[in-house]
Design a protein around this motif. Sequence first.
Motif, PDB file in Angstrom:
ATOM      1  N   LEU A   1       0.845  -1.176   0.000  1.00 53.84           N
ATOM      2  CA  LEU A   1       0.000   0.000   0.000  1.00 53.84           C
ATOM      3  C   LEU A   1       0.891   1.240   0.000  1.00 53.84           C
ATOM      4  CD1 LEU A   1      -2.634  -1.085   2.661  1.00 53.84           C
ATOM      5  CD2 LEU A   1      -2.871  -1.149   0.185  1.00 53.84           C
ATOM      6  N   PRO A   2       0.489   2.293  -0.698  1.00 58.28           N
ATOM      7  CA  PRO A   2       1.326   3.497  -0.718  1.00 58.28           C
ATOM      8  C   PRO A   2       1.349   4.188   0.639  1.00 58.28           C
ATOM      9  CG  PRO A   2      -0.756   3.902  -1.840  1.00 58.28           C
ATOM     10  CD  PRO A   2      -0.724   2.438  -1.512  1.00 58.28           C
ATOM     11  N   ASP A   3       2.524   4.557   1.076  1.00 57.35           N
ATOM     12  CA  ASP A   3       2.694   5.298   2.323  1.00 57.35           C
ATOM     13  C   ASP A   3       2.985   6.747   1.949  1.00 57.35           C
ATOM     14  OD1 ASP A   3       3.218   6.292   4.792  1.00 57.35           O
ATOM     15  OD2 ASP A   3       4.733   4.811   5.348  1.00 57.35           O
ATOM     16  N   ASP A   4       1.959   7.601   2.026  1.00 53.92           N
ATOM     17  CA  ASP A   4       2.073   8.983   1.567  1.00 53.92           C
ATOM     18  C   ASP A   4       2.479   9.959   2.656  1.00 53.92           C
ATOM     19  OD1 ASP A   4       1.218   7.981  -0.820  1.00 53.92           O
ATOM     20  OD2 ASP A   4      -0.881   8.520  -0.514  1.00 53.92           O
ATOM     21  N   ARG A   5       2.757   9.472   3.847  1.00 64.16           N
ATOM     22  CA  ARG A   5       3.074  10.388   4.941  1.00 64.16           C
ATOM     23  C   ARG A   5       4.364  11.141   4.667  1.00 64.16           C
ATOM     24  NH1 ARG A   5       2.807   5.955   9.602  1.00 64.16           N
ATOM     25  NH2 ARG A   5       3.988   4.918   7.946  1.00 64.16           N
ATOM     26  N   ALA A   6       4.281  12.456   4.787  1.00 62.49           N
ATOM     27  CA  ALA A   6       5.451  13.342   4.639  1.00 62.49           C
ATOM     28  C   ALA A   6       6.119  13.188   3.282  1.00 62.49           C
ATOM     29  CB  ALA A   6       6.469  13.079   5.753  1.00 62.49           C
ATOM     30  N   ASP A   7       5.312  12.955   2.238  1.00 60.69           N
ATOM     31  CA  ASP A   7       5.850  12.860   0.877  1.00 60.69           C
ATOM     32  C   ASP A   7       5.863  14.262   0.291  1.00 60.69           C
ATOM     33  OD1 ASP A   7       6.559  12.321  -1.700  1.00 60.69           O
ATOM     34  OD2 ASP A   7       5.231  10.611  -1.938  1.00 60.69           O
ATOM     35  N   ALA A   8       7.029  14.852   0.234  1.00 54.70           N
ATOM     36  CA  ALA A   8       7.140  16.238  -0.211  1.00 54.70           C
ATOM     37  C   ALA A   8       6.789  16.400  -1.683  1.00 54.70           C
ATOM     38  CB  ALA A   8       8.564  16.749   0.043  1.00 54.70           C
ATOM     39  N   ALA A   9       6.984  15.356  -2.470  1.00 49.23           N
ATOM     40  CA  ALA A   9       6.723  15.458  -3.907  1.00 49.23           C
ATOM     41  C   ALA A   9       5.244  15.361  -4.239  1.00 49.23           C
ATOM     42  CB  ALA A   9       7.492  14.363  -4.654  1.00 49.23           C
ATOM     43  N   LEU A  10       4.422  14.881  -3.315  1.00 45.36           N
ATOM     44  CA  LEU A  10       3.014  14.646  -3.609  1.00 45.36           C
ATOM     45  C   LEU A  10       2.212  15.917  -3.340  1.00 45.36           C
ATOM     46  CD1 LEU A  10       1.190  12.243  -4.462  1.00 45.36           C
ATOM     47  CD2 LEU A  10       0.623  11.969  -2.055  1.00 45.36           C
ATOM     48  N   PRO A  11       1.559  16.483  -4.363  1.00 42.39           N
ATOM     49  CA  PRO A  11       0.751  17.682  -4.120  1.00 42.39           C
ATOM     50  C   PRO A  11      -0.413  17.359  -3.208  1.00 42.39           C
ATOM     51  CG  PRO A  11       0.381  16.822  -6.339  1.00 42.39           C
ATOM     52  CD  PRO A  11       1.516  16.043  -5.759  1.00 42.39           C
ATOM     53  N   VAL A  12      -0.710  18.287  -2.298  1.00 39.37           N
ATOM     54  CA  VAL A  12      -1.745  18.018  -1.307  1.00 39.37           C
ATOM     55  C   VAL A  12      -3.126  18.010  -1.934  1.00 39.37           C
ATOM     56  CG1 VAL A  12      -0.395  18.925   0.599  1.00 39.37           C
ATOM     57  CG2 VAL A  12      -1.824  20.485  -0.728  1.00 39.37           C
ATOM     58  N   SER A  13      -3.285  18.633  -3.091  1.00 37.82           N
ATOM     59  CA  SER A  13      -4.595  18.664  -3.736  1.00 37.82           C
ATOM     60  C   SER A  13      -4.397  18.863  -5.231  1.00 37.82           C
ATOM     61  CB  SER A  13      -5.459  19.798  -3.170  1.00 37.82           C
ATOM     62  OG  SER A  13      -4.893  21.054  -3.511  1.00 37.82           O
ATOM     63  N   LEU A  14      -5.472  18.658  -5.956  1.00 40.64           N
ATOM     64  CA  LEU A  14      -5.429  18.914  -7.390  1.00 40.64           C
ATOM     65  C   LEU A  14      -5.231  20.398  -7.677  1.00 40.64           C
ATOM     66  CD1 LEU A  14      -8.255  16.599  -8.785  1.00 40.64           C
ATOM     67  CD2 LEU A  14      -5.809  16.377  -9.140  1.00 40.64           C
ATOM     68  N   ALA A  15      -5.717  21.244  -6.779  1.00 45.28           N
ATOM     69  CA  ALA A  15      -5.546  22.682  -6.999  1.00 45.28           C
ATOM     70  C   ALA A  15      -4.078  23.063  -6.974  1.00 45.28           C
ATOM     71  CB  ALA A  15      -6.325  23.464  -5.936  1.00 45.28           C
ATOM     72  N   ALA A  16      -3.328  22.523  -6.016  1.00 46.24           N
ATOM     73  CA  ALA A  16      -1.897  22.817  -5.955  1.00 46.24           C
ATOM     74  C   ALA A  16      -1.182  22.306  -7.203  1.00 46.24           C
ATOM     75  CB  ALA A  16      -1.292  22.189  -4.700  1.00 46.24           C
ATOM     76  N   MET A  17      -1.572  21.142  -7.660  1.00 42.36           N
ATOM     77  CA  MET A  17      -0.970  20.596  -8.873  1.00 42.36           C
ATOM     78  C   MET A  17      -1.322  21.468 -10.082  1.00 42.36           C
ATOM     79  SD  MET A  17      -1.544  16.890 -10.616  1.00 42.36           S
ATOM     80  CE  MET A  17      -3.098  17.458 -11.289  1.00 42.36           C
ATOM     81  N   ALA A  18      -2.569  21.921 -10.125  1.00 39.77           N
ATOM     82  CA  ALA A  18      -2.993  22.754 -11.249  1.00 39.77           C
ATOM     83  C   ALA A  18      -2.199  24.051 -11.311  1.00 39.77           C
ATOM     84  CB  ALA A  18      -4.489  23.047 -11.133  1.00 39.77           C
ATOM     85  N   GLU A  19      -1.967  24.686 -10.149  1.00 38.60           N
ATOM     86  CA  GLU A  19      -1.191  25.923 -10.132  1.00 38.60           C
ATOM     87  C   GLU A  19       0.224  25.700 -10.630  1.00 38.60           C
ATOM     88  OE1 GLU A  19      -1.352  27.475  -6.220  1.00 38.60           O
ATOM     89  OE2 GLU A  19      -3.533  27.810  -6.229  1.00 38.60           O
ATOM     90  N   ASP A  20       0.826  24.597 -10.210  1.00 43.45           N
ATOM     91  CA  ASP A  20       2.186  24.303 -10.654  1.00 43.45           C
ATOM     92  C   ASP A  20       2.224  24.022 -12.144  1.00 43.45           C
ATOM     93  OD1 ASP A  20       4.975  23.862 -10.168  1.00 43.45           O
ATOM     94  OD2 ASP A  20       4.603  21.717 -10.351  1.00 43.45           O
ATOM     95  N   MET A  21       1.239  23.309 -12.657  1.00 39.02           N
ATOM     96  CA  MET A  21       1.204  22.990 -14.083  1.00 39.02           C
ATOM     97  C   MET A  21       0.988  24.236 -14.924  1.00 39.02           C
ATOM     98  SD  MET A  21      -0.929  19.439 -14.070  1.00 39.02           S
ATOM     99  CE  MET A  21      -1.023  19.447 -15.855  1.00 39.02           C
ATOM    100  N   GLN A  22       0.131  25.147 -14.443  1.00 37.31           N
ATOM    101  CA  GLN A  22      -0.108  26.368 -15.197  1.00 37.31           C
ATOM    102  C   GLN A  22       1.144  27.224 -15.286  1.00 37.31           C
ATOM    103  OE1 GLN A  22      -3.482  27.890 -13.054  1.00 37.31           O
ATOM    104  NE2 GLN A  22      -4.953  27.036 -14.521  1.00 37.31           N
ATOM    105  N   ARG A  23       2.001  27.169 -14.255  1.00 36.69           N
ATOM    106  CA  ARG A  23       3.271  27.895 -14.327  1.00 36.69           C
ATOM    107  C   ARG A  23       4.210  27.275 -15.350  1.00 36.69           C
ATOM    108  NH1 ARG A  23       2.639  28.004  -8.623  1.00 36.69           N
ATOM    109  NH2 ARG A  23       4.039  26.214  -8.430  1.00 36.69           N
ATOM    110  N   ARG A  24       4.093  25.973 -15.559  1.00 43.68           N
ATOM    111  CA  ARG A  24       5.000  25.288 -16.464  1.00 43.68           C
ATOM    112  C   ARG A  24       4.550  25.376 -17.926  1.00 43.68           C
ATOM    113  NH1 ARG A  24       8.529  21.785 -13.881  1.00 43.68           N
ATOM    114  NH2 ARG A  24       8.153  21.459 -11.664  1.00 43.68           N
TER     115      ARG A  24
END
Length: 701
Positions: free
Chosen positions: A645-668
């Motif tokens: 099972l994936p252990d996501d605790r304290a995974d810095a690379a994992l965006p906390v939400s789709l909104a955070a991912m969307a903001e990063d993608m729009q910058r790229r």
Amino acid sequence: MSVRPVEALLRPPVELWSALVATATGSIALLAPWALMMPPGIASAAAASLFLLAAVRARQAWRVLRYQRNMRRLPVYRMRAERIPVSRHKLFLGRGFRWTQRHTQRLRDTLRPEVQHYVQPGALYRWARRREVDWESTPMLKTLAGCLRQPRWWNPVRPQPAVGGMPALHAVEPEEEDAWMDLGERVGHLLVLGTTRVGKTRLAELLVTQDIHRGDVVIVFDPKGDADLLRRIYAEAQRAGRADAFYLFHLGFPEISARYNAIGSFSRITEVATRIANQLPSEGNSAAFKEFAWRFVNIVARALVALERRPDYQQIRRYINDIEPLFVEYARHYLAVHGPEDWADAVEDVAAKISERNLAAALRGRDREAIALMRYLQAQDLYDPVLEGLVSAFKYDKTYFDKIVSSVGPLMEKLTTGSIAALISPDYLDEQDARPIFEWLQIIQRKGIVYVGLDALTDTTVASAVGNAMFADLVSVAGHIYKHGVPGAEAGTVPTISLHADEFNELIGDEFVPLLNKAGGAGFQVTAYTQTWSDVEARIGNRAKAGQVAGNFNTLIMLRVKELATAEMLTDQLPRVEVNTLMSVSGVDDSADPASGVDFKSRNEDRISVSEVPMLTPADLVRLPKGQAFALLEGGRLWKLRMPLPDDRADAALPVSLAAMAEDMQRRYVTNEHWYRTTERWWHPVADTDSPTRHETHNHG
């Protein structure tokens, strides 16, 4: 300990008694040799021998106790994403063991009535589960009920993980190991079957993570749009240093989605009509209407290509509804190249002589210039296949034409309505739209990572149409790579393209079959995930064709399934094995001879019988816990697997939400209106015998 040929592990650990006696005797020999009337030297040697015997017997007892403990519990197997092993030669599947006859024997032993107290939870455990419910609302006891519910080490009656199933299926082998699959087998494709919510998507995360870190081209189709899977793919792309090569295409999030023209790239012009017509029903009378729709879509597509315009759904819909403007545009283009210098004046003269009363019923109300162009071309006796098709469509009565292409109209309306239209019919020259546009050949050249979310829960028809068009495009790309390689790549090198199709029964069509049985030579390795095989049969509508699809998957991983027919896809491929059954026999004989001195005779026997049984039964697959599976690997070797099972605790690379991912993608996202000029032509540069024109210009339309 156990005696061959019968292995008895579900019994009291009698080895503990001999271990205890040996330990006690050895201690006496070491501390008080005089009590055993031994000289000190002999006593020390005896003590060492007794301690060694105690250690051996204790180890044997621990094996029995551990085996019995595993029968009742399900250990949690978690792994952080950065610790997932990545190999250039092997694919990590989790932990497990090779299933043999011994494990079938042990599994059948768990069904005997006299051993159920070793397999089923104890009385204290059952009491705790009842008290959780009984005390849930009791003011003084609900805190205690909460403690009983805690899955902590200090809770001796902690509840089992919420994975269900039968723990004994994995407990029959205490000594598990890492399970690996040879990467050379992946070109033969991998099929994953499992009912809802048993771990298919989590297995997809495990496999996709390795593919990303290995440097493969990764394409993930997700009809339902699993947010956790999307976030995991994006996080692993960042962790692997490949975030710039990540593309998101999602019908449910058009504001952050990249754009893709599903019918804009092809090897043959006829592929455009095929990709659209394949979405139409083909049973009964619908087959004829499907063929008519294919013909008229093909006429429109050929004309657009001849005019150096890239086909898309918007243009197809427009000209299917009204083909007159396209006919006029193409006729003018054709006459400007092949007609006489005074063709424009001649057409005006013909238009001036047209009388509405003398026109055929199908031409009344039409534009005079269009009618004049048709008559002028017929008088000149000029032949052009594209022009011939346009003229035939133009001459149809409008009412009749609408009827024979009515089947394609609703589909085109769905594909060109709302915000989705800009995603699948992109405007290449719109500099205000910063969302990138991608093509599969470009993705493969860049070693890209693409997540395709089709949002099938919102609109199944659109999701299916876009997914099937993408598959057809990929088949065309595979054909180009197979014959010509990847532009810019070293000669003789074939890229590894890992394609993951979750819920692929929602996507499968006629395009999927050649992707399985012919695209392996182009580097495609398909991993398909679905719930039951009946879903695939229902989607295809033909059992023989569904069997053809199944025959192209060389590797099978099966999680818990609820349909026996699906389970039999695995169990029917396994051999039958022999198992031993221990039977106790007791008897008494009375003596009728008073002079014999024997009143009766009794006997007790243990008989071993051998029977042949299936190595696994469908019922075993129905009882699998979540996250566990059986796998047929590398030519039919059966493995029992437990996936992490994936252990996501304290995974810095994992965006906390789709909104955070969307903001990063729009910058790229960076727009380049000439990004698609990567080859000499905007369709695949292969011989196109069906194309009406042969030009080497770039697309600007």
